[in-house]
Scaffold this motif. Sequence first.
Motif: not given
Length: 239
Positions: A114, A104, A107
């Motif tokens: 996430t 990612h 992120d």
Amino acid sequence: MVTIPRQFNGPPDSGNGGWVCGLVAHERLAQDHTGPVTSRLRMPPPLDTPLAWEHDADETRLLTHGGALVGTAGPGAFTREPPPFLDTSAVEAGLAAYPGFTTHPFDQCFTCGTARGEGDGLRIFSGPVGDDLTAAPWTVHPSFAEADGTVGVPVAWAALDCPGGWAADFSAQPMVLGTMTAEVLSAPVAGETYHAVGQLAAREGRKFFTGTALYTPAGELVGRAEQVWIEIDLATFGS
């Protein structure tokens, strides 16, 4: 005067593209416009910085206090059909296949990061489900609700944002949002779960053309968007 709180970031030091486009669209809608709105970002939106509005008959503009153009919004129109409705099994399969769990570029992104907790980010984790489609469930956390129990335009636009970026696959090439045309038909409600769908339509050089949609589990279209994403070099972005 308005600011983009740091909570609503995309890349670490700039605003989430969908949220900022929705912010400018909301200001445009307040000028009595109805129907789809097209918002364009002209620079990485600065966080926690006082910004100013400018209006005329055709366009709403978000400016830094030095006069730099952050983004614009005006009347928009869709060029394609929205991505199709996908059922519960499909959106759960998309969640399980989310590439961002492994790779990612952002992120901490408000929409799809996430590293964001429940009630802090939207946590819409859209993974591939075939035919250039991505899908994910989105359960609306009460922390994002306004007084009437629904989310506002910026949050709804943020939810319509990253499923398109993952249809173009952020993990293969980092991208940021350039242009977004969207319409929220029914404001998402806190506590309800929606089906987020993204679709890659085309690529032209560094530009990716995508569409997104939010549906109820029964297949009612809640909102839709079309986006243009621009591939970036992470080493030089924002410099």
